[in-house]
Design an enzyme around this catalytic site. Structure first.
Site, PDB file in Angstrom:
ATOM      1  N   ASP A  82       0.638  -1.651   0.021  1.00 14.14           N
ATOM      2  CA  ASP A  82       0.244   0.119  -0.146  1.00 14.14           C
ATOM      3  C   ASP A  82       0.794   1.151  -0.287  1.00 14.14           C
ATOM      4  O   ASP A  82       0.256   1.876  -0.739  1.00 14.14           O
ATOM      5  CB  ASP A  82      -0.813  -0.019   1.536  1.00 14.14           C
ATOM      6  CG  ASP A  82      -2.229  -1.170   0.847  1.00 14.14           C
ATOM      7  OD1 ASP A  82      -2.703  -1.594   0.127  1.00 14.14           O
ATOM      8  OD2 ASP A  82      -2.627  -1.434   2.488  1.00 14.14           O
ATOM      9  N   ASP A 186      -3.336  13.923  21.866  1.00 14.03           N
ATOM     10  CA  ASP A 186      -2.364  13.557  21.709  1.00 14.03           C
ATOM     11  C   ASP A 186      -2.496  14.161  19.353  1.00 14.03           C
ATOM     12  O   ASP A 186      -0.801  14.159  19.537  1.00 14.03           O
ATOM     13  CB  ASP A 186      -1.758  12.092  21.649  1.00 14.03           C
ATOM     14  CG  ASP A 186      -0.961  11.660  23.153  1.00 14.03           C
ATOM     15  OD1 ASP A 186      -1.144  12.552  23.784  1.00 14.03           O
ATOM     16  OD2 ASP A 186      -1.386  10.568  23.198  1.00 14.03           O
ATOM     17  N   SER A 202      -7.244   2.853  14.086  1.00 15.70           N
ATOM     18  CA  SER A 202      -6.548   2.887  15.284  1.00 15.70           C
ATOM     19  C   SER A 202      -6.934   3.358  16.452  1.00 15.70           C
ATOM     20  O   SER A 202      -6.688   3.166  18.080  1.00 15.70           O
ATOM     21  CB  SER A 202      -5.141   2.148  15.068  1.00 15.70           C
ATOM     22  OG  SER A 202      -4.413   3.716  14.787  1.00 15.70           O
ATOM     23  N   ALA A 221      -5.974  10.268  21.542  1.00 23.17           N
ATOM     24  CA  ALA A 221      -6.187   9.907  22.639  1.00 23.17           C
ATOM     25  C   ALA A 221      -6.317  11.537  23.334  1.00 23.17           C
ATOM     26  O   ALA A 221      -5.620  12.051  24.353  1.00 23.17           O
ATOM     27  CB  ALA A 221      -4.905   9.934  23.491  1.00 23.17           C
TER      28      ALA A 221
END
Length: 300
Positions: A82, A186, A202, A221
């Site tokens: 990819d 974050d 994710s 986060a």
């Protein structure tokens, strides 16, 4: 050249960056050479992308740079993973050259033809029997004191990240000039449907079907747990301003990085260009999800 052939001049692009001169490099060269001979047997004129030819020592083939491929070739065959497809897809999008991916990487969300089966799969496609889809691109830029100091295309995502050793960043987010929120996290991901199965997944984002004209905006986060991923129209313009935090950076498909200062604005909008992908006849996006995300595992 056979009259039944739908494509005449075909460019081969290989995954040369990480192969080197060892065993993996030799295997990649052999694989490209085999595909090139197969294409020529099918009546295609074959050229190699210039960096592929130079770095893999395949000087006996005609070599073209990306601009020449865009002007002269009517198909590009990408052999790799990819990452290889992302790089060449961004560059060839403006030329509207269709891409076929043969997987020599790991996941292969975009390079969906197994290398061991390329002959059986490519034959009908070269004769014009295939499915075509278009994937959207983002145009991202970094503005500093009213001037554009960095710009890049992204097929997967634009990501604003905190520094490696610093705490959270505070980001002011606007959509179409409307204030959304000041977010402490974050970082923040803006992902296309193509990128929705990458970093954004994710971070808890949804999978977007490529036919959806939308983007995922997903915090990384976040300090406030109610700060959740949201799906936005890709006709929107998203602006992210660095309010506080040290050593923040912006990345575009994890390839291009720009060091950011307080007050910098990362502006993301839809590119006028799209990437054209060709798939075997009967292919659907759900085939990819089942195969790559193992959705059928554990089903009796």
């Amino acid at each position: 050249m056979t009259s039944r052939n739908h494509f005449h001049q075909v460019a081969l692009i290989g995954k040369y960056q990480s192969t080197g001169s060892g065993t993996s490099g030799a295997a990649s060269r052999q694989g490209l050479d085999a595909i090139a001979h197969y294409l020529m047997d099918q009546g295609c004129d074959v050229v190699l992308e210039a960096d592929t030819a130079a770095n893999m020592g395949m000087a006996r083939y005609t070599a073209m740079d990306v601009a020449q491929i865009g002007s002269h070739c009517d198909l590009a065959l990408v052999v790799g993973g990819d990452g290889t497809m992302l790089g060449i897809g961004r560059q060839l999008a403006q030329y509207k050259v269709p891409l076929i991916g043969i997987n020599q990487g790991r996941l292969g969300f975009m390079t969906d033809i197994p290398f061991d089966d390329y002959q059986n799969t490519l034959g009908p496609m070269l004769r014009g029997i295939y499915e075509e889809e278009a994937r959207s691109l983002m145009q991202g830029r970094v503005e500093r004191d009213g001037e554009v100091v960095f710009s890049a295309l992204a097929m997967n995502d634009v990501v604003v990240n905190r520094g490696a050793t610093s705490g959270m960043v505070e980001l002011r987010v606007e959509v179409d000039g409307h204030f959304v929120a000041n977010q402490r996290a974050d970082g923040l991901i803006i992902a296309t449907p193509t990128g929705s199965t990458a970093y954004a997944l994710s971070a808890g984002g949804p999978v977007l079907h490529p036919a959806i004209d939308g983007w995922v905006m997903a915090p990384i986060a976040p300090h406030t747990l109610s700060n959740r991923p949201i799906v936005l129209s890709n006709a929107s313009e998203i602006a992210i301003e660095i309010v506080s935090g040290r050593d923040a950076s912006a990345s575009f498909d994890m390839q291009s990085l720009a060091s950011l200062l307080h007050g910098d604005r990362i502006v993301v909008k839809r590119s006028q260009h799209q990437v054209r992908f060709l798939h075997p006849k009967g292919w659907t996006y759900f085939d990819t999800l089942r195969q790559k995300m193992h959705w059928n595992e554990g089903v009796a």
